[in-house]
Design a protein around this motif. Structure first.
Motif, short mmCIF file in Angstrom:
data_model
loop_
_atom_site.label_atom_id
_atom_site.label_comp_id
_atom_site.label_asym_id
_atom_site.label_seq_id
_atom_site.Cartn_x
_atom_site.Cartn_y
_atom_site.Cartn_z
N SER A 135 3.34 5.72 -9.67
CA SER A 135 2.16 5.89 -10.51
C SER A 135 1.88 4.63 -11.34
O SER A 135 0.75 4.39 -11.74
CB SER A 135 2.33 7.09 -11.44
OG SER A 135 3.45 6.90 -12.28
N ASP A 168 2.30 1.74 -3.44
CA ASP A 168 1.25 2.26 -4.32
C ASP A 168 1.18 3.78 -4.25
O ASP A 168 0.93 4.44 -5.26
CB ASP A 168 -0.09 1.64 -3.92
CG ASP A 168 -1.26 2.19 -4.72
OD1 ASP A 168 -1.19 2.13 -5.96
OD2 ASP A 168 -2.22 2.68 -4.10
N ARG A 169 1.43 4.34 -3.08
CA ARG A 169 1.39 5.80 -2.90
C ARG A 169 2.54 6.49 -3.62
O ARG A 169 2.40 7.64 -4.05
CB ARG A 169 1.45 6.17 -1.42
CG ARG A 169 0.36 5.61 -0.60
CD ARG A 169 -0.90 6.37 -0.84
NE ARG A 169 -1.94 5.83 0.03
CZ ARG A 169 -3.19 6.14 -0.08
NH1 ARG A 169 -3.57 6.98 -1.01
NH2 ARG A 169 -4.08 5.62 0.72
N PHE A 170 3.69 5.81 -3.73
CA PHE A 170 4.89 6.42 -4.31
C PHE A 170 5.00 6.22 -5.82
O PHE A 170 5.70 6.98 -6.49
CB PHE A 170 6.16 5.86 -3.66
CG PHE A 170 6.34 6.28 -2.24
CD1 PHE A 170 6.57 7.60 -1.91
CD2 PHE A 170 6.28 5.35 -1.21
CE1 PHE A 170 6.74 8.00 -0.60
CE2 PHE A 170 6.44 5.73 0.11
CZ PHE A 170 6.68 7.06 0.41
N LYS A 197 -0.63 -0.15 -8.93
CA LYS A 197 -1.95 0.04 -8.32
C LYS A 197 -2.28 -1.16 -7.45
O LYS A 197 -2.18 -2.31 -7.89
CB LYS A 197 -3.04 0.19 -9.39
CG LYS A 197 -2.84 1.36 -10.30
CD LYS A 197 -3.04 2.68 -9.56
CE LYS A 197 -2.78 3.84 -10.47
NZ LYS A 197 -1.80 4.76 -9.99
N LEU A 253 0.83 -1.21 0.00
CA LEU A 253 0.00 0.00 0.00
C LEU A 253 0.86 1.26 0.00
O LEU A 253 0.53 2.24 -0.68
CB LEU A 253 -0.94 0.00 1.20
CG LEU A 253 -2.08 -1.02 1.13
CD1 LEU A 253 -2.79 -1.12 2.47
CD2 LEU A 253 -3.05 -0.66 0.03
N LEU A 254 1.97 1.25 0.74
CA LEU A 254 2.88 2.40 0.74
C LEU A 254 3.54 2.58 -0.63
O LEU A 254 3.67 3.70 -1.13
CB LEU A 254 3.95 2.23 1.82
CG LEU A 254 3.50 2.42 3.25
CD1 LEU A 254 4.61 2.03 4.22
CD2 LEU A 254 3.05 3.85 3.50
#
Length: 122
Positions: A87, A83-85, A90, A80-81
């Motif tokens: 693009s 995914d934040r960094f 997903k 999940l982390l």
């Protein structure tokens, strides 16, 4: 082999694992193999930082089923982390991250087993 060669091979194998899990549609998707390589690097860095932080805080993962469950949750949070960094990566929510973490572990084990059968150790 040198440390750098082992590192590069490890990253490429991890990228293949991420790419395969993405193609299976198990809670994780990447745009391309290049995105999978970058994701493998970012996931490795985040995992190292999270494990270091757990150690600094004195949190021992331990063994047995509790250790497996804790490591699964840590792997899901790492996805999940990442995914934040990124693009190009997903993750479909926390349950998608759990499913993807299990799939990554299984596919990684299968690839390591197959490479071991061929005499190639990672």
């Amino acid at each position: 082999m040198g440390i750098l060669v082992n590192l590069i091979i490890g990253i490429l194998v991890a990228a293949v694992v991420i790419w395969i899990v993405s193609k299976l549609g198990l809670g994780l998707s990447v745009d391309s193999y290049g995105s999978a390589i970058i994701a493998a690097i970012v996931i490795a860095i985040i995992t190292a930082v999270v494990m270091w932080l757990l150690g600094v805080l004195g949190i021992s993962v331990g063994g047995g089923w509790l250790g497996v469950i804790i490591m699964l949750i840590v792997a899901a949070v790492v996805l999940l982390l990442a995914d934040r960094f990124l693009s190009g990566l997903k993750v479909e929510g926390f349950m998608g991250a759990i499913v993807a973490a299990v799939a990554i572990a299984v596919v990684s084990w299968l690839i390591s087993w197959l490479l071991g059968m061929l005499g190639i150790a990672l």
